[in-house]
Motif scaffolding. Structure first.
Motif, mmCIF file in Angstrom:
data_model
loop_
_atom_site.group_PDB
_atom_site.id
_atom_site.type_symbol
_atom_site.label_atom_id
_atom_site.label_comp_id
_atom_site.label_asym_id
_atom_site.label_seq_id
_atom_site.Cartn_x
_atom_site.Cartn_y
_atom_site.Cartn_z
ATOM 1 N N ILE A 103 0.803 -1.226 0.000
ATOM 2 C CA ILE A 103 0.000 0.000 0.000
ATOM 3 C C ILE A 103 0.838 1.280 0.000
ATOM 4 C CG2 ILE A 103 -2.035 -1.050 1.035
ATOM 5 C CD1 ILE A 103 -1.155 -0.034 3.746
ATOM 6 N N ASP A 104 2.121 1.207 0.368
ATOM 7 C CA ASP A 104 2.974 2.397 0.432
ATOM 8 C C ASP A 104 4.029 2.316 -0.678
ATOM 9 O OD1 ASP A 104 4.752 4.447 1.041
ATOM 10 O OD2 ASP A 104 4.512 4.192 3.209
ATOM 11 N N SER A 105 3.778 3.021 -1.779
ATOM 12 C CA SER A 105 4.673 2.932 -2.942
ATOM 13 C C SER A 105 6.055 3.526 -2.662
ATOM 14 C CB SER A 105 4.040 3.615 -4.158
ATOM 15 O OG SER A 105 3.758 4.966 -3.864
ATOM 16 N N GLU A 106 6.124 4.580 -1.850
ATOM 17 C CA GLU A 106 7.426 5.189 -1.542
ATOM 18 C C GLU A 106 8.284 4.238 -0.700
ATOM 19 O OE1 GLU A 106 9.318 9.290 0.384
ATOM 20 O OE2 GLU A 106 7.141 9.022 0.346
ATOM 21 N N LEU A 107 7.662 3.594 0.265
ATOM 22 C CA LEU A 107 8.356 2.606 1.092
ATOM 23 C C LEU A 107 8.828 1.438 0.231
ATOM 24 C CD1 LEU A 107 9.164 1.499 3.914
ATOM 25 C CD2 LEU A 107 6.855 0.561 4.079
ATOM 26 N N PRO A 133 18.049 -7.749 4.217
ATOM 27 C CA PRO A 133 16.832 -7.239 4.864
ATOM 28 C C PRO A 133 17.097 -6.631 6.245
ATOM 29 C CG PRO A 133 16.317 -9.256 3.733
ATOM 30 C CD PRO A 133 17.820 -9.094 3.655
ATOM 31 N N GLU A 134 18.089 -7.170 6.983
ATOM 32 C CA GLU A 134 18.432 -6.609 8.285
ATOM 33 C C GLU A 134 18.967 -5.186 8.126
ATOM 34 O OE1 GLU A 134 18.524 -11.034 8.725
ATOM 35 O OE2 GLU A 134 19.273 -9.641 7.229
ATOM 36 N N GLN A 135 19.837 -4.975 7.128
ATOM 37 C CA GLN A 135 20.379 -3.637 6.874
ATOM 38 C C GLN A 135 19.271 -2.671 6.441
ATOM 39 O OE1 GLN A 135 23.303 -5.022 4.002
ATOM 40 N NE2 GLN A 135 24.962 -4.265 5.294
ATOM 41 N N ILE A 136 18.372 -3.157 5.606
ATOM 42 C CA ILE A 136 17.275 -2.307 5.110
ATOM 43 C C ILE A 136 16.371 -1.884 6.260
ATOM 44 C CG2 ILE A 136 15.240 -2.219 3.608
ATOM 45 C CD1 ILE A 136 16.761 -4.228 1.761
ATOM 46 N N ALA A 137 16.054 -2.825 7.156
ATOM 47 C CA ALA A 137 15.191 -2.510 8.299
ATOM 48 C C ALA A 137 15.815 -1.420 9.158
ATOM 49 C CB ALA A 137 14.940 -3.772 9.124
ATOM 50 N N ALA A 138 17.126 -1.516 9.412
ATOM 51 C CA ALA A 138 17.818 -0.484 10.201
ATOM 52 C C ALA A 138 17.832 0.853 9.455
ATOM 53 C CB ALA A 138 19.242 -0.934 10.505
ATOM 54 N N HIS A 139 18.031 0.791 8.133
ATOM 55 C CA HIS A 139 18.054 2.000 7.301
ATOM 56 C C HIS A 139 16.705 2.727 7.342
ATOM 57 C CE1 HIS A 139 18.521 4.635 3.833
ATOM 58 N NE2 HIS A 139 17.463 4.053 3.274
ATOM 59 N N LEU A 140 15.615 1.994 7.287
ATOM 60 C CA LEU A 140 14.277 2.605 7.303
ATOM 61 C C LEU A 140 14.022 3.345 8.610
ATOM 62 C CD1 LEU A 140 12.159 -0.268 5.681
ATOM 63 C CD2 LEU A 140 12.953 1.841 4.593
ATOM 64 N N ARG A 141 14.503 2.775 9.718
ATOM 65 C CA ARG A 141 14.333 3.457 11.014
ATOM 66 C C ARG A 141 15.148 4.741 11.071
ATOM 67 N NH1 ARG A 141 13.456 -1.788 12.135
ATOM 68 N NH2 ARG A 141 11.761 -2.267 13.550
ATOM 69 N N ALA A 142 16.335 4.725 10.455
ATOM 70 C CA ALA A 142 17.176 5.934 10.433
ATOM 71 C C ALA A 142 16.624 6.976 9.456
ATOM 72 C CB ALA A 142 18.602 5.552 10.057
ATOM 73 N N LEU A 143 16.080 6.512 8.333
ATOM 74 C CA LEU A 143 15.556 7.414 7.304
ATOM 75 C C LEU A 143 14.285 8.129 7.764
ATOM 76 C CD1 LEU A 143 15.862 8.380 4.328
ATOM 77 C CD2 LEU A 143 14.446 6.411 3.679
ATOM 78 N N PRO A 165 12.764 8.344 11.235
ATOM 79 C CA PRO A 165 12.689 8.054 12.681
ATOM 80 C C PRO A 165 11.353 8.418 13.314
ATOM 81 C CG PRO A 165 14.083 9.975 12.263
ATOM 82 C CD PRO A 165 13.746 9.380 10.926
ATOM 83 N N ASP A 166 10.670 9.430 12.742
ATOM 84 C CA ASP A 166 9.406 9.891 13.317
ATOM 85 C C ASP A 166 8.184 9.320 12.606
ATOM 86 O OD1 ASP A 166 10.128 11.256 11.039
ATOM 87 O OD2 ASP A 166 9.210 13.167 11.644
ATOM 88 N N ARG A 167 8.396 8.309 11.735
ATOM 89 C CA ARG A 167 7.267 7.703 11.013
ATOM 90 C C ARG A 167 7.276 6.176 11.201
ATOM 91 N NH1 ARG A 167 6.152 10.110 5.303
ATOM 92 N NH2 ARG A 167 4.263 8.932 5.731
#
Length: 198
Positions: A72-76, A90-100, A102-104
């Protein structure tokens, strides 16, 4: 979990057995049984686990399952695909998403969600062709086996040192000397001296 398994949990629970004992008898992990009891025993059930009611609740939860975030989230989805193309794990990507973001938190994913989306294909929101970018490169997910179900690594099991044939003790063949230094006798060593002298 099937209705039959839930009925078995209810019966064993009525007999007063603990979670570990129930799990052992069913061949399940204690965490699975514990989670089942927590999810499907509500406050107004007065601490009694009802198998039929638990099964109905579980089925209702499946029907209400939310669509995958990556669908449902095309940008994600674009961000995850871009990092997979760069062969990030996938572990690196998950950490990257939290850093990219942080407030979402709605854009945060755990690595397991990314793996699931990859192996489910369009249903999960990612193309299955991206599995080639994973370090394993597996097109299908390999199911984990329990330790007692794993196949032996060697086609022929190793022979224990206690079960060697008697001919080894004579030390007459090539290869009988290797690997057995601790049990060499004086006669063997004198034989080695004779061999060197000849």
């Amino acid at each position: 979990m099937s209705l039959l398994e839930r009925k078995r949990i209810a019966t064993l629970r009525e007999r007063g057995l603990g979670i570990r004992e129930i799990a052992s008898r069913m061949g399940r992990a204690p965490s699975t049984v514990s989670r089942e009891l927590e999810r499907n025993t509500l406050a107004h059930d007065q601490g009694i686990y009802d198998a039929d009611l638990a099964h109905h609740r579980a089925q209702e939860r499946i029907k209400r399952a939310r669509p995958a975030k990556l669908r449902i989230d095309s940008e994600l989805r674009a961000e995850v695909q871009a990092k997979l193309d760069l062969e990030w794990s996938p572990e690196q990507i998950a950490a990257h998403l939290r850093a990219l973001w942080p407030d979402r938190p709605e854009r945060h994913l755990c690595h397991e969600s990314i793996y699931r989306a990859l192996y489910q294909g369009a249903k999960g929101g990612l193309s299955r062709t991206l599995t080639k970018k994973l370090r394993t490169g597996r097109p299908l997910r390999k199911q984990r086996r329990k330790a007692d179900q794993r196949a032996p690594q060697f086609a022929v099991p190793a022979t224990l040192i206690d079960h060697r044939p008697a001919v080894v003790e004579l030390r007459e063949r090539a290869g009988d000397w290797e690997g057995d230094r601790a049990t060499r006798s004086c006669t063997n060593l004198s034989g080695l001296t004779d061999w060197r002298g000849s």
